[in-house]
Design an enzyme around this catalytic site. Structure first.
Site, PDB file in Angstrom:
ATOM      1  N   LYS A 160     -10.119   0.492  -0.929  1.00  0.00           N
ATOM      2  CA  LYS A 160      -9.993   0.182   0.497  1.00  0.00           C
ATOM      3  C   LYS A 160     -11.208   0.681   1.278  1.00  0.00           C
ATOM      4  CE  LYS A 160      -6.742   0.939   4.363  1.00  0.00           C
ATOM      5  NZ  LYS A 160      -5.594   1.773   4.806  1.00  0.00           N
ATOM      6  N   GLU A 188       0.848  -1.194   0.000  1.00  0.00           N
ATOM      7  CA  GLU A 188       0.000   0.000   0.000  1.00  0.00           C
ATOM      8  C   GLU A 188       0.890   1.252   0.000  1.00  0.00           C
ATOM      9  OE1 GLU A 188      -1.961   0.665   3.726  1.00  0.00           O
ATOM     10  OE2 GLU A 188      -3.664   1.660   2.810  1.00  0.00           O
ATOM     11  N   CYS A 209      -4.397  -3.436   4.297  1.00  0.00           N
ATOM     12  CA  CYS A 209      -3.926  -2.921   5.588  1.00  0.00           C
ATOM     13  C   CYS A 209      -4.951  -3.035   6.725  1.00  0.00           C
ATOM     14  CB  CYS A 209      -3.431  -1.485   5.414  1.00  0.00           C
ATOM     15  SG  CYS A 209      -2.242  -1.010   6.691  1.00  0.00           S
TER      16      CYS A 209
END
Ligand SMILES: *[C@@H]1O[C@H](CO)[C@@H](O)[C@H](O)[C@H]1NC(C)=O
Ligand SMILES: *[C@@H]1O[C@H](CO)[C@@H](O)[C@H](O)[C@H]1NC(C)=O
Ligand SMILES: *[C@@H]1O[C@H](CO)[C@@H](O)[C@H](O)[C@H]1NC(C)=O
Ligand SMILES: *[C@@H]1O[C@H](CO)[C@@H](O)[C@H](O)[C@H]1NC(C)=O
Ligand SMILES: *[C@@H]1O[C@H](CO)[C@@H](O)[C@H](O)[C@H]1NC(C)=O
Length: 506
Positions: A181, A81, A214
């Site tokens: 995300k 990321e 993440c």
């Protein structure tokens, strides 16, 4: 000039009894932990040209690593990321970095073959050519801009969404999937998608993968839905994760996810030792290859064979070990002590009755009980969650350990409900040091840890001295409790944790 810079590369292969089975077929995967070259003034808007010049520096490294990985036989490579653009942007200052990424479900497009088809897609073009020229699947993270209008009630006032986005190219350079995300971690440059996206993609070499990014790893959506509804057994996971000991360093949570769900997990972090970012790996239910290094500023390419996933295996959750072989029934009856009638765990005699105490671990108020003597049997509870520990060590160490429990809402840097049982080495010799950050230990300890969790979502991990991961000997449900045990470790124990998430209480 220090000529003895050590590149700490930890490569560990261990067997894992729960999942011991023979796989016939493998593929080769690569992850690259990239030391991202940052924009020194991320809050100041810059031109598209300046943004491209900045990103070129990172993309040049990517290109080199893709070629190296391909030479080693990699069929897929995953980058972290924020690895191309960096972080700490504002909504305005990231604008020069945005590309409008076409929806691969609507258009089939290879940017490398048709670079002029969509404007301002230079980064997509380079990534696509890397995938095509090296004939591998490539996963990278970049910012996506999507125009929206008044017909969309969620549309931001400036008329566009800005998404933290993973893009996936196949081995001929076609953009086959993108994922926005969901669970942002204080990223003011970005919007969460109005509806959570569950993105899977198919490969020719290993079938289906799911993807999330993440902070997503701590939440039900999209990750758990991908597993439960889409039957995903392989995950690619770009992250920019700041390590937090003793429970949540990147390699701990990455391997714990693979262990908890018995799947393949390609996890890759940014490398930035100043910000505590490192920790990437290729994890399978029974083997891991991983990297952790806070001492150097070097990136790291990991390439490993990965067994194809098994889709029909019955989960250990429904088939716990029989009570005859269950470790709790013979924990104190190992080869050496079977006939030693004089053996009585010291704390079980009642002569030493340890008192519980409170200490803060990772911003949460844990109830702890100290681990004393060479052997013992401890229980500590927080509300309805009780954690139970059996342990044995050859001598009384000068290192302090404690068994901790937390059952409550975590509210710092994110809000999420936890049920945790954790055996930790304390950072010092006082009770208030328990829960503090430490990475080294010399105490060898056999243990069996269990908790009567109300949730089924439990992430087990064992961390040994020097940021080494271990696999539990056994892990799973036994009646109402989730347990994990480990004997005969070769390094000191730092943390053994059952990290439970109660998603519906968030
Ligand atoms: C960027 O953000 C992180 C996390 O919010 C912060 O800890 C760090 O100091 C920032 N780094 C820079 C270079 O501004
Ligand atoms: C590239 O991959 C796409 C998606 O799988 C496929 O439709 C296309 O035919 C491939 N193109 C070439 C030139 O192989
Ligand atoms: C997996 O299970 C499904 C039905 O549940 C069955 O049709 C399929 O053949 C099984 N596959 C393997 C590889 O055993
Ligand atoms: C932790 O919880 C205990 C019991 O509720 C309380 O006495 C103590 O003050 C708390 N500690 C902190 C640091 O909040
Ligand atoms: C866990 O065990 C304790 C002690 O036996 C009990 O009071 C509690 O209700 C149990 N919790 C759950 C969720 O079953």
């Amino acid at each position: 000039m220090d000529l003895t810079i050590l590149v700490k590369v930890v490569v560990l292969w261990q067997s894992h009894i729960v999942s011991s089975q023979t796989y016939g077929t493998y593929y080769t995967a690569a992850v690259y932990e990239h030391n991202v070259i940052l924009n020194p003034n991320p809050s100041v808007p810059c031109s598209r040209q300046a943004a491209l010049e900045h990103m070129k520096k990172n993309l040049d490294v990517y290109e080199e690593k893709v070629a190296t990985a391909a030479k080693k036989g990699a069929q897929i490579i995953v980058f972290p990321e924020d690895g191309i653009h960096g972080f700490n942007f504002t909504r305005q200052s990231i604008v020069g970095y945005l590309e409008s990424i076409p929806d691969p479900q609507v258009v089939s497009w290879s940017p490398c073959l048709q670079p002029g088809r969509f404007p301002h897609t230079e980064v997509l073009h380079r990534l696509s050519c890397m995938a095509k020229n090296n004939a591998l699947y490539l996963v990278a993270n970049m910012p996506d801009s999507q125009d929206c209008g008044s017909s969309d009630p969620h549309c931001p006032p400036d008329g566009r969404y800005q998404f933290n986005t993973d893009v996936i190219f196949n081995d001929n350079g076609t953009l086959i999937a993108k994922y926005h995300k969901q669970n942002l971690y204080f990223e003011s440059a970005f919007d969460s998608p109005p509806e959570c996206e569950h993105v899977i993609f198919d490969t020719t070499f290993a079938g289906r993968f799911g993807i999330f990014t993440c902070f997503d790893i701590l939440f039900y959506d999209p990750g758990i839905t991908l597993l439960e509804k889409y039957k995903v057994k392989q995950v690619v996971y770009p992250a920019a994760w700041m390590n937090q000991l003793p429970l949540l360093s990147a390699i701990q949570i990455q391997q714990a996810f693979a262990t908890a769900f018995e799947l393949n997990f390609l996890g890759v972090n940014i490398h930035n030792s100043l910000l505590g970012m490192t920790g990437s790996g290729i994890y399978t239910p029974s083997h891991s290859v991983y990297h952790y290094d806070l001492d150097t500023s070097e990136g790291k390419l990991l390439v490993s064979k990965v067994p194809l996933p098994v889709y029909n295996k019955t989960s250990h959750k429904t088939s716990p070990p029989s009570s005859k072989t269950h470790p709790i029934n013979n924990f104190f009856l190992n080869e050496n002590r079977e006939c030693d009638k004089s053996f009585v765990p010291k704390l079980m005699t009642g002569s030493v009755r340890a008192e519980t105490f409170h200490s803060v671990m990772m911003y949460d108020n844990y109830t702890f009980i100290p681990v004393m003597g060479t052997d013992g049997d401890l229980t500590v509870c927080d509300g309805l969650l009780c954690c139970h520990l059996l342990y044995h060590r050859s001598h009384i160490p000068d290192e302090l350990y404690a068994l901790g429990v937390f059952n409550g809402l975590h509210v710092v840097h994110g809000t999420y409900y936890l049920e945790v049982c954790a055996l930790v080495r304390c950072a010092g010799s006082t009770f208030d040091s328990c829960g503090g950050e430490i990475a080294e230990a010399s105490t060898l300890m056999d243990f069996y840890i269990e908790g009567n969790f109300s949730t089924q979502y439990i992430f087990p991990s064992i961390l040994a001295s020097g940021m080494q991961l271990a696999f539990p000997d056994l892990v799973g449900w036994e009646q109402e409790s989730y347990f994990m045990n480990k004997k005969s470790m070769s390094s000191g124990l730092v943390t053994a944790v059952l990290y439970g998430r109660v998603y519906e209480k968030d």
